[in-house]
Design a protein around this motif. Structure first.
Motif, mmCIF file in Angstrom:
data_model
loop_
_atom_site.group_PDB
_atom_site.id
_atom_site.type_symbol
_atom_site.label_atom_id
_atom_site.label_comp_id
_atom_site.label_asym_id
_atom_site.label_seq_id
_atom_site.Cartn_x
_atom_site.Cartn_y
_atom_site.Cartn_z
ATOM 1 N N UNK A 254 -9.937 -48.135 -1.353
ATOM 2 C CA UNK A 254 -10.833 -47.491 -0.401
ATOM 3 C C UNK A 254 -12.098 -47.010 -1.095
ATOM 4 N N UNK A 255 -11.948 -46.411 -2.270
ATOM 5 C CA UNK A 255 -13.109 -45.942 -3.027
ATOM 6 C C UNK A 255 -14.014 -47.118 -3.391
ATOM 7 N N UNK A 256 -13.434 -48.233 -3.762
ATOM 8 C CA UNK A 256 -14.221 -49.399 -4.158
ATOM 9 C C UNK A 256 -14.961 -50.018 -2.980
ATOM 10 N N UNK A 257 -14.309 -50.055 -1.822
ATOM 11 C CA UNK A 257 -14.894 -50.755 -0.676
ATOM 12 C C UNK A 257 -15.787 -49.873 0.180
ATOM 13 N N UNK A 258 -15.683 -48.565 0.036
ATOM 14 C CA UNK A 258 -16.480 -47.660 0.869
ATOM 15 C C UNK A 258 -17.956 -47.741 0.493
#
Length: 411
Positions: A254-258
């Motif tokens: 989630x952190x990478x794709x946000x």
């Protein structure tokens, strides 16, 4: 190291040694919490304090657009001059009246109307209104306004007063609904409740962790953000961490794709900060180290501070040293400058000091092959620019900055 929210900041011991940090709220006996400390030792841990989301004041949200509903005789009870029953307490009448108005609006099913009703729900007491709406209560609006809510379901005055039954209803509601507005409000209430240690065990025992964790797959950013905030507050408890750890890989994704610097990304980093306080789950974050370093190079100061908290926690674990030294971040040396934000600078220095110490304690790290853009190359192989910047930082006005520089130079 407490999260930078003035109203929730925790004091650390003068020596910088770990101190006990409890979830926000009155000091009641509850679950064991995670230690926290300020920068100052190689074994430093950055700990994001619990951050319950603020709830709007009663009736504040959406009040202007819903004024005609509050003027309705049904929402206000009998007019002056009419026969009048014994008045209910002001708080009960207000909450029940808002609940009745919100329930009427919800029945219309319009998107704009549902959004306004959701705002009204928070002002009236989120739990009571959400329960009544979910149950499809058919009690007349006039009766509700006059008599107030039933004695066994009076709205809680705060998240701290929620009992087991109330929390269970919220968790069941979260499972049963697909409406993102209801999901968001339920998660806000659970997040506020989880800021109190007495409720952290209760939510876990009600299987609330898996239900909240399931919201991480929600495609609505606001719902995902509120789920991350709730898990962040719940992660202040060691037993809760044992269950939350199954979501670490998903949180990293989630952190990478946000979107860069988004609220969802910051919420994920706050949760990873708490989950990295101990070294138990560091292995689950190895594959995300390049992402963390990318955020360190490209993010705003707010993002840099939060990602550095995770990196400092990882660097305090000798088993993570090799993985961190291999990582590439060509702009790392630019962070060691007196013009850099003080909170970013202190954490960047602590990160470098931890790695230098671990390299001296562990044999074999200097014999491996590293690229010219690697952290190892910046700190050790081509260390002249780094050493020059450290020398200039010895004259920095901040004491903690100078202490971290001395740590590095004396390794």
């Amino acid at each position: 190291m407490a999260q930078d929210r003035p109203s929730r900041r925790r004091a650390a011991s003068p020596s910088g040694q770990p101190v006990s940090e409890r979830a926000v709220g009155p000091g009641r006996p509850g679950a064991r919490v995670i230690p926290s400390c300020r920068i100052g030792t190689a074994a430093h841990r950055c700990h994001a304090a619990a951050e319950p989301l603020p709830r709007p004041a009663h009736g504040a949200a959406g009040s202007a657009s819903l004024r005609h509903l509050r003027r309705s005789p049904r929402a206000r009870g009998p007019r002056e001059g009419q026969s009048r029953r014994r008045a209910a307490p002001d708080g009960a009448v207000a909450s029940a009246g808002h609940a009745a108005a919100a329930r009427a609006m919800w029945e219309q099913r319009g998107a704009a109307v549902r959004a306004a009703a959701a705002a009204l729900l928070l002002g009236a007491g989120a739990c009571y209104c959400l329960w009544r709406l979910a149950a499809g209560g058919k009690r007349g609006r006039r009766a509700a306004a006059v008599q107030g809510p039933p004695a066994d379901s009076s709205p809680p005055v705060s998240a701290h007063t929620l009992d087991v039954d109330a929390l269970q209803k919220l968790i069941h509601l979260l499972q049963a609904t697909d409406d993102p507005l209801i999901q968001e409000q339920a998660l806000i209430t659970l997040s506020n409740s989880a800021a109190f240690s007495v409720n952290q065990d209760i939510i876990r025992n009600l299987d609330g962790l898996s239900v909240i964790g399931g919201m991480l797959s929600n495609c609505v950013p606001k719902v995902k953000e509120k789920a991350l905030n709730a898990l962040n507050n719940l992660s202040m408890n060691i037993k809760n961490q044992e269950e939350i750890q199954v979501f670490i890989t998903q949180v990293c994704r989630t952190v990478e794709s946000a979107p860069l610097n988004s609220d969802v990304q910051l919420a994920g980093l706050r949760l990873l900060t708490n989950m990295s306080v101990t070294s138990d789950y560091h292995q689950k974050m190895i594959n995300s180290i390049p992402c963390f370093l990318h955020l360190l190079s490209e993010g705003t100061e707010r993002t840099q501070i939060q990602v550095l908290k995770v990196l400092v926690n990882l660097s305090a674990n000798p088993a993570m040293t090799r993985h961190l030294l291999r990582a590439e971040v060509p702009s790392l040396v630019l962070l060691f400058d007196s013009c850099v934000n003080r909170d970013v600078l202190v954490r960047a220095l602590a990160f470098a000091a931890n790695l230098k110490k671990n390299m001296n304690d562990e044999e074999g790290t200097t014999t491996e092959e590293h690229s010219e853009d690697s952290i190892f190359f910046t700190l050790c192989r081509d260390s002249a620019p780094f050493a020059q910047r450290l020398a200039s930082l010895l004259h920095h006005p901040d004491t903690e900055v100078k202490e971290q520089v001395v740590r590095i130079l004396t390794q």
